[in-house]
Enzyme design. Sequence first.
Site, PDB file in Angstrom:
ATOM      1  N   THR A 290       6.777  -3.817   4.315  1.00 28.56           N
ATOM      2  CA  THR A 290       5.885  -5.269   4.272  1.00 28.56           C
ATOM      3  C   THR A 290       6.173  -5.886   5.622  1.00 28.56           C
ATOM      4  OG1 THR A 290       7.387  -6.386   3.063  1.00 28.56           O
ATOM      5  CG2 THR A 290       5.816  -5.490   1.967  1.00 28.56           C
TER       6      THR A 290
ATOM      7  N   GLU B   1       4.175 -11.442   2.161  1.00 30.48           N
ATOM      8  CA  GLU B   1       4.354 -10.344   2.457  1.00 30.48           C
ATOM      9  C   GLU B   1       3.183  -9.260   2.275  1.00 30.48           C
ATOM     10  OE1 GLU B   1       8.581  -9.004   0.168  1.00 30.48           O
ATOM     11  OE2 GLU B   1       7.366 -10.113  -1.097  1.00 30.48           O
TER      12      GLU B   1
END
Length: 104
Positions: free
Chosen positions: A5, A54
Site C-alpha cells: 500500500t 492506505e
Amino acid sequence: MGFRTANLAVPDQLRPLGDGVYAAYAQVDGTRYKAAVNVGVAATFADRATATCEVHLLDFAGDLYGKPVKVEFLHWLRPMRKFDDVEELIATVKGNIQWVRENL
C-alpha cells in the site's frame, strides 16, 4: 499481510470521507490504477496503528516513495471493523480487492 500500500498522511481537517474501505482510482505518474483504499485507523490493529489513508493500487509494480498519488474515491465498500484474526482480515481484504477489480 501481503498487500502493498501507499500509506498517505492526510490531516484530519482534509479528510472529507468517513472511516471505511472504498473503491477508487489512484493516479501515479500520469497512469490511472484501480485501487482499494482504507481510510482511518485499522480497527484490528488500533493499539498500534494511526489514522491513515492506505491505498492498494491493483496491478501496480514499482516504487511509490516520494511520488504524489492522486486518489479519486468512487464507491464505499464497508465500514471499519475489528476482525477476530488476521486470516479473516486477509480474506475480507482479498474480497474487497476482487470487488474493485470486477466492478470498476
